[in-house]
Motif scaffolding. Structure first.
Motif, PDB file in Angstrom:
ATOM      1  N   GLY A  34       0.685  -1.270   0.186  1.00 13.59           N
ATOM      2  CA  GLY A  34      -0.099  -0.006   0.118  1.00 13.59           C
ATOM      3  C   GLY A  34       0.654   1.284   0.131  1.00 13.59           C
ATOM      4  O   GLY A  34       0.433   2.349  -0.676  1.00 13.59           O
ATOM      5  N   SER A  35       1.945   1.387   0.836  1.00 15.40           N
ATOM      6  CA  SER A  35       2.834   2.451   0.909  1.00 15.40           C
ATOM      7  C   SER A  35       3.405   2.696  -0.493  1.00 15.40           C
ATOM      8  O   SER A  35       3.613   3.813  -1.005  1.00 15.40           O
ATOM      9  N   ALA A  36       3.862   1.455  -1.211  1.00 14.69           N
ATOM     10  CA  ALA A  36       4.764   1.646  -2.372  1.00 14.69           C
ATOM     11  C   ALA A  36       3.618   2.254  -3.615  1.00 14.69           C
ATOM     12  O   ALA A  36       4.173   3.135  -4.118  1.00 14.69           O
ATOM     13  N   PHE A  37       2.529   1.700  -3.466  1.00 10.62           N
ATOM     14  CA  PHE A  37       1.541   2.200  -4.503  1.00 10.62           C
ATOM     15  C   PHE A  37       1.028   3.394  -4.251  1.00 10.62           C
ATOM     16  O   PHE A  37       0.762   4.028  -5.226  1.00 10.62           O
ATOM     17  N   ALA A  38       0.845   4.025  -3.054  1.00  8.45           N
ATOM     18  CA  ALA A  38       0.551   5.046  -2.811  1.00  8.45           C
ATOM     19  C   ALA A  38       1.452   6.163  -3.369  1.00  8.45           C
ATOM     20  O   ALA A  38       1.214   7.296  -3.946  1.00  8.45           O
ATOM     21  N   LEU A  39       2.836   5.822  -3.166  1.00  8.24           N
ATOM     22  CA  LEU A  39       3.807   6.787  -3.692  1.00  8.24           C
ATOM     23  C   LEU A  39       3.917   6.730  -5.217  1.00  8.24           C
ATOM     24  O   LEU A  39       4.109   7.651  -6.023  1.00  8.24           O
ATOM     25  N   TYR A  40       3.740   5.513  -5.606  1.00 14.42           N
ATOM     26  CA  TYR A  40       3.582   5.262  -7.252  1.00 14.42           C
ATOM     27  C   TYR A  40       2.624   6.297  -7.998  1.00 14.42           C
ATOM     28  O   TYR A  40       2.911   6.968  -8.753  1.00 14.42           O
ATOM     29  N   TYR A  41       1.391   6.155  -7.492  1.00 12.58           N
ATOM     30  CA  TYR A  41       0.275   6.821  -7.973  1.00 12.58           C
ATOM     31  C   TYR A  41       0.698   8.366  -7.775  1.00 12.58           C
ATOM     32  O   TYR A  41       0.251   9.360  -8.756  1.00 12.58           O
ATOM     33  N   ALA A  42       1.216   8.839  -6.590  1.00 13.15           N
ATOM     34  CA  ALA A  42       1.391  10.302  -6.503  1.00 13.15           C
ATOM     35  C   ALA A  42       2.527  10.557  -7.219  1.00 13.15           C
ATOM     36  O   ALA A  42       2.370  11.794  -7.886  1.00 13.15           O
ATOM     37  N   LEU A  43       3.565   9.881  -7.386  1.00 10.43           N
ATOM     38  CA  LEU A  43       4.715  10.567  -8.395  1.00 10.43           C
ATOM     39  C   LEU A  43       4.452  10.362  -9.675  1.00 10.43           C
ATOM     40  O   LEU A  43       4.814  11.274 -10.610  1.00 10.43           O
ATOM     41  N   LYS A  44       3.399   9.305 -10.279  1.00  6.06           N
ATOM     42  CA  LYS A  44       3.169   9.453 -11.505  1.00  6.06           C
ATOM     43  C   LYS A  44       2.210  10.542 -11.961  1.00  6.06           C
ATOM     44  O   LYS A  44       2.214  11.084 -12.938  1.00  6.06           O
ATOM     45  N   ASP A  45       1.256  11.127 -10.851  1.00  5.38           N
ATOM     46  CA  ASP A  45       0.534  12.328 -10.911  1.00  5.38           C
ATOM     47  C   ASP A  45       1.486  13.432 -11.144  1.00  5.38           C
ATOM     48  O   ASP A  45       0.961  14.489 -11.782  1.00  5.38           O
ATOM     49  N   GLU A 132       1.775   5.856   7.324  1.00  4.53           N
ATOM     50  CA  GLU A 132       1.849   7.348   7.958  1.00  4.53           C
ATOM     51  C   GLU A 132       2.963   8.211   7.484  1.00  4.53           C
ATOM     52  O   GLU A 132       2.519   9.463   7.058  1.00  4.53           O
ATOM     53  N   PRO A 133       4.147   7.976   7.559  1.00  7.69           N
ATOM     54  CA  PRO A 133       5.000   8.845   6.938  1.00  7.69           C
ATOM     55  C   PRO A 133       4.822   8.941   5.384  1.00  7.69           C
ATOM     56  O   PRO A 133       5.148  10.146   4.825  1.00  7.69           O
ATOM     57  N   VAL A 134       4.538   8.047   4.622  1.00  3.67           N
ATOM     58  CA  VAL A 134       4.193   8.055   3.041  1.00  3.67           C
ATOM     59  C   VAL A 134       3.242   9.209   2.914  1.00  3.67           C
ATOM     60  O   VAL A 134       3.188  10.055   2.305  1.00  3.67           O
ATOM     61  N   ALA A 135       2.066   8.799   3.667  1.00  3.40           N
ATOM     62  CA  ALA A 135       0.659   9.989   3.545  1.00  3.40           C
ATOM     63  C   ALA A 135       1.548  11.340   4.060  1.00  3.40           C
ATOM     64  O   ALA A 135       1.115  12.205   3.062  1.00  3.40           O
ATOM     65  N   ILE A 149      -4.662   6.707  -4.365  1.00  7.08           N
ATOM     66  CA  ILE A 149      -3.725   7.078  -3.359  1.00  7.08           C
ATOM     67  C   ILE A 149      -4.418   6.712  -1.908  1.00  7.08           C
ATOM     68  O   ILE A 149      -3.585   6.101  -1.092  1.00  7.08           O
ATOM     69  N   ALA A 150      -5.649   7.230  -1.598  1.00  8.30           N
ATOM     70  CA  ALA A 150      -6.198   6.890  -0.407  1.00  8.30           C
ATOM     71  C   ALA A 150      -6.496   5.516  -0.111  1.00  8.30           C
ATOM     72  O   ALA A 150      -6.323   5.101   1.163  1.00  8.30           O
ATOM     73  N   GLU A 151      -6.967   4.764  -1.111  1.00  9.29           N
ATOM     74  CA  GLU A 151      -7.412   3.362  -0.900  1.00  9.29           C
ATOM     75  C   GLU A 151      -5.919   2.681  -0.426  1.00  9.29           C
ATOM     76  O   GLU A 151      -5.950   1.793   0.400  1.00  9.29           O
ATOM     77  N   CYS A 152      -4.792   2.966  -1.178  1.00  6.21           N
ATOM     78  CA  CYS A 152      -3.506   2.466  -0.670  1.00  6.21           C
ATOM     79  C   CYS A 152      -3.111   2.712   0.632  1.00  6.21           C
ATOM     80  O   CYS A 152      -2.598   1.960   1.436  1.00  6.21           O
ATOM     81  N   ILE A 153      -3.132   3.899   1.284  1.00  6.28           N
ATOM     82  CA  ILE A 153      -2.866   4.439   2.306  1.00  6.28           C
ATOM     83  C   ILE A 153      -3.805   3.685   3.412  1.00  6.28           C
ATOM     84  O   ILE A 153      -3.262   3.212   4.477  1.00  6.28           O
ATOM     85  N   TYR A 154      -5.033   3.666   3.235  1.00  9.34           N
ATOM     86  CA  TYR A 154      -6.126   2.803   3.935  1.00  9.34           C
ATOM     87  C   TYR A 154      -5.447   1.371   4.317  1.00  9.34           C
ATOM     88  O   TYR A 154      -5.794   0.958   5.357  1.00  9.34           O
ATOM     89  N   THR A 155      -5.472   0.816   2.981  1.00  9.05           N
ATOM     90  CA  THR A 155      -5.145  -0.523   3.165  1.00  9.05           C
ATOM     91  C   THR A 155      -3.645  -0.805   3.829  1.00  9.05           C
ATOM     92  O   THR A 155      -3.747  -1.718   4.614  1.00  9.05           O
ATOM     93  N   ALA A 156      -2.883  -0.186   3.738  1.00  8.64           N
ATOM     94  CA  ALA A 156      -1.419  -0.069   4.531  1.00  8.64           C
ATOM     95  C   ALA A 156      -1.796  -0.036   6.094  1.00  8.64           C
ATOM     96  O   ALA A 156      -1.142  -0.703   6.831  1.00  8.64           O
ATOM     97  N   MET A 157      -2.623   1.046   6.385  1.00 10.37           N
ATOM     98  CA  MET A 157      -2.763   1.245   7.820  1.00 10.37           C
ATOM     99  C   MET A 157      -3.595   0.116   8.530  1.00 10.37           C
ATOM    100  O   MET A 157      -3.249  -0.580   9.544  1.00 10.37           O
ATOM    101  N   ALA A 158      -4.619  -0.343   7.643  1.00  8.50           N
ATOM    102  CA  ALA A 158      -5.604  -1.130   8.317  1.00  8.50           C
ATOM    103  C   ALA A 158      -4.866  -2.703   8.349  1.00  8.50           C
ATOM    104  O   ALA A 158      -5.024  -3.123   9.502  1.00  8.50           O
ATOM    105  N   THR A 159      -4.295  -2.902   7.497  1.00  8.10           N
ATOM    106  CA  THR A 159      -3.371  -4.298   7.473  1.00  8.10           C
ATOM    107  C   THR A 159      -2.349  -4.243   8.949  1.00  8.10           C
ATOM    108  O   THR A 159      -2.398  -5.325   9.414  1.00  8.10           O
ATOM    109  N   ASP A 160      -1.718  -3.251   8.799  1.00  6.08           N
ATOM    110  CA  ASP A 160      -0.393  -3.235   9.885  1.00  6.08           C
ATOM    111  C   ASP A 160      -1.039  -3.092  11.288  1.00  6.08           C
ATOM    112  O   ASP A 160      -0.263  -3.463  12.052  1.00  6.08           O
TER     113      ASP A 160
END
Length: 321
Positions: A34-45, A132-135, A149-160
């Protein structure tokens, strides 16, 4: 640590780079993916060239994060800037360590045991998830937490954080979750996908695992083996078993749950503890690490050998009765 990089500085560096490689840890979980793909989508944007690398396939349960994108293991991509997310040590890169272990420019992490292997590290040691730091970095870049981006951040936090149940859950996690809900993300659907959807093979495997539980130290330690035979008999895949480590800790009176997954010639161990036992301290003795209540180790040998070693050491870390 050489320097704990600020969120602002990390964001500025990423904005200056045009070709960025994002590294997940081996045996990926929801936080690293989730953290990697949140950054992926943000940087692609931002118009960057970005790829995600992982030594092992991502679990199918997270495929809504990346769609038809296949995290590459091809090593011929031109490397400008390498960022590791949720990777506490170079060894956690698995098969990518040989090429990238000494090439990580920036590590974004939340493991207090981070080995400071990267050139620069942005470490939030008290965070419930690397997300959290990624967000915070994504916000510092100037992008909102919405959509993918939000889906990725939420997934990462919920799982961990075990669905925001673990002691590692921070107030910031909950604030971010609320912000993401308000952005329109269907968090209930994500929760169902992560926590309430299992294959028949996994259920059958869990039944075998729980019937094989072993108890030590007046039932304060529970060991749950996951053997190759169990996997063969039920047809469960390795990625389906990534989240079973919490089962032994649920048992009343158990202070430390040890899940031992058998592989050819070695065992992958997950430690899950209650507050009175420091799982990270135990893991570090065997060359592993993680958090106070969740840590991992790899030990060469059989399940029986790993059990003897771990139980003997774990007993030393239990509080006096």
């Amino acid at each position: 640590m050489k320097e704990n990089l600020s969120v602002r500085r990390a964001a500025d560096i990423l904005m200056q780079k045009d070709n960025i490689t994002l590294l997940c840890h081996r045996r990926p979980d929801g936080d690293t993916a989730g953290s990697a793909f949140a950054l992926y989508y943000a940087l692609k944007d931002l118009g960057k060239e970005v790829r995600v690398l992982c030594a092992d396939p991502l679990p199918k349960q997270y495929d809504y994060l990346y769609g038809d994108y296949s995290p590459s293991r091809v090593l011929d991509w031109p490397v400008e800037y390498v960022v590791a997310v949720d990777v506490a040590t170079a060894g956690m890169l698995g098969g990518l360590e040989e090429k990238y272990g000494s090439m990580v420019d920036l590590c974004i992490d939340h493991h207090p045991s981070n080995s400071d292997y990267a050139a620069l590290t942005c470490l939030w040691g008290e965070a419930g998830a690397c997300a959290e730091p990624v967000a915070a970095i994504i916000k510092a870049i100037g992008l909102p937490l919405s959509g993918k981006i939000a889906e990725c951040i939420y997934t990462a936090m919920a799982t961990d954080t075990g669905g925001f149940r673990f002691a590692s859950t921070t107030a910031n996690c909950l604030r971010l979750a609320a912000e993401i809900m308000e952005s329109g993300v269907d968090t209930a659907a994500i929760n169902t996908r992560i926590f309430e959807s299992e294959t028949k093979a996994k259920i059958l495997a869990e039944a075998k695992m729980m019937s094989s539980l072993q108890f030590y130290a007046n039932d304060r330690i529970a060991v749950m083996p996951v053997t190759l035979a169990m996997r063969a008999e039920t047809g469960v895949t390795g990625e389906e078993l990534e989240d079973v480590a919490g089962i032994p800790r649920k048992i009343e009176g158990v202070l430390l749950g040890i899940t031992i997954k058998e592989h050819e010639g070695e065992c992958h161990i997950s430690l899950r503890s209650k507050e009175l036992v420091n799982a990270d301290e135990i893991a570090e003795i065997f060359g592993g690490g993680g958090h106070r209540q969740a840590a991992g180790i790899t030990i060469k040998g059989t399940v029986e050998e790993a059990t003897r070693l771990l139980v003997a050491e774990a007993i030393k870390h239990l509080p006096k009765e």
